[in-house]
Design an enzyme around this catalytic site. Structure first.
Site, PDB file in Angstrom:
ATOM      1  N   GLY A  57      49.483  43.363  33.167  1.00  0.00           N
ATOM      2  CA  GLY A  57      48.484  42.478  33.739  1.00  0.00           C
ATOM      3  C   GLY A  57      47.443  43.297  34.475  1.00  0.00           C
ATOM      4  CD  GLN A  62      45.044  45.406  39.417  1.00  0.00           C
ATOM      5  OE1 GLN A  62      45.256  44.502  38.626  1.00  0.00           O
ATOM      6  NE2 GLN A  62      45.901  46.393  39.607  1.00  0.00           N
ATOM      7  CB  CYS A 102      50.515  47.219  41.679  1.00  0.00           C
ATOM      8  SG  CYS A 102      48.805  46.657  41.704  1.00  0.00           S
ATOM      9  CG  LEU A 103      48.021  48.801  36.171  1.00  0.00           C
ATOM     10  CD1 LEU A 103      46.970  48.236  35.221  1.00  0.00           C
ATOM     11  CD2 LEU A 103      48.807  49.909  35.487  1.00  0.00           C
ATOM     12  CG  HIS A 144      51.507  41.498  40.460  1.00  0.00           C
ATOM     13  ND1 HIS A 144      52.357  42.443  40.991  1.00  0.00           N
ATOM     14  CD2 HIS A 144      50.304  42.124  40.307  1.00  0.00           C
ATOM     15  CE1 HIS A 144      51.696  43.590  41.159  1.00  0.00           C
ATOM     16  NE2 HIS A 144      50.443  43.427  40.749  1.00  0.00           N
ATOM     17  CD  GLU A 145      47.751  40.987  37.359  1.00  0.00           C
ATOM     18  OE1 GLU A 145      46.716  41.283  38.000  1.00  0.00           O
ATOM     19  OE2 GLU A 145      48.614  41.824  37.057  1.00  0.00           O
ATOM     20  CG  HIS A 148      45.855  42.037  42.119  1.00  0.00           C
ATOM     21  ND1 HIS A 148      45.769  43.084  43.005  1.00  0.00           N
ATOM     22  CD2 HIS A 148      46.803  42.401  41.203  1.00  0.00           C
ATOM     23  CE1 HIS A 148      46.619  44.041  42.639  1.00  0.00           C
ATOM     24  NE2 HIS A 148      47.264  43.646  41.565  1.00  0.00           N
TER      25      HIS A 148
HETATM   26 NI    NI Z   1      48.763  44.692  40.581  1.00  0.00          NI
END
Ligand code: NI
Length: 172
Positions: A57, A62, A102-103, A144-145, A148
């Site tokens: 995701g 991000q 998480c990226l 999770h997204e 963000h």
């Molecule tokens: Ni993330």
């Protein structure tokens, strides 16, 4: 398609904590915005080149664009789905604790409580409304997204728990 720069903590924590604004659905015919959606997915699928892991995701925030847009993999269909201006309704509030990464937070993972089942209302890239019911890991990725978009990071919600839950860690 091109990869966009993924912003990470600690350098971009302030930007990651900024709340995203709704997309103006009347502007979806803007080719720049349509290209952005493609580039965002490309970035997720090729994240390994930037942060060492690929994602399941990714949210616009991000890549430092504060609009309410994210991609999330549907792991059952093995297909990414674009969510524009999503709204979440809880269908089963049973808490499930599972492993996340998480990226934007390289090399950190942890156990995060999420609700088991949700209904998500969102718009697609043509501005058409959709509703999808998600459970398990699909519901986890979307929660999770969605966080963000609110400027919330999974580390804010991390709990101490057994780390042996799953062998694989997925990054979103
Ligand atoms: Ni993330």
């Amino acid at each position: 398609m091109k990869a966009l720069k993924i912003i990470t903590v600690p350098d971009f924590e302030k930007e990651l904590r900024r709340k995203s604004k709704p997309v103006d659905l009347n502007k979806l015919d803007d080719p720049e915005l349509q290209d952005f959606f493609d580039d965002l997915l490309f970035t997720m699928l090729n994240a390994e080149d930037q942060v060492g892991v690929n994602g399941v995701g990714i949210s616009a925030v991000q890549v430092n664009r504060h609009i309410r847009v994210f991609w999330a993999l549907d792991v059952k269909k093995d297909k990414p789905r674009l969510y524009i201006n999503p709204e979440i309704e809880v269908l089963d509030s049973t808490i499930v604790v599972g492993k996340e990464g998480c990226l934007s937070i390289p090399e950190v993972y942890g156990m995060v409580p999420r609700v088991r089942k949700i209904r998500v209302k969102y718009f697609d890239r043509k501005g058409h409304p959709h509703t999808v019911v998600l459970s398990g890991f699909n519901a986890r990725i979307v929660q999770h997204e969605y966080d963000h978009l609110e400027g919330i990071l999974f580390t804010d919600k991390m709990v101490k728990g057994p780390a042996q839950g799953s062998k694989q860690v997925d990054f979103a």
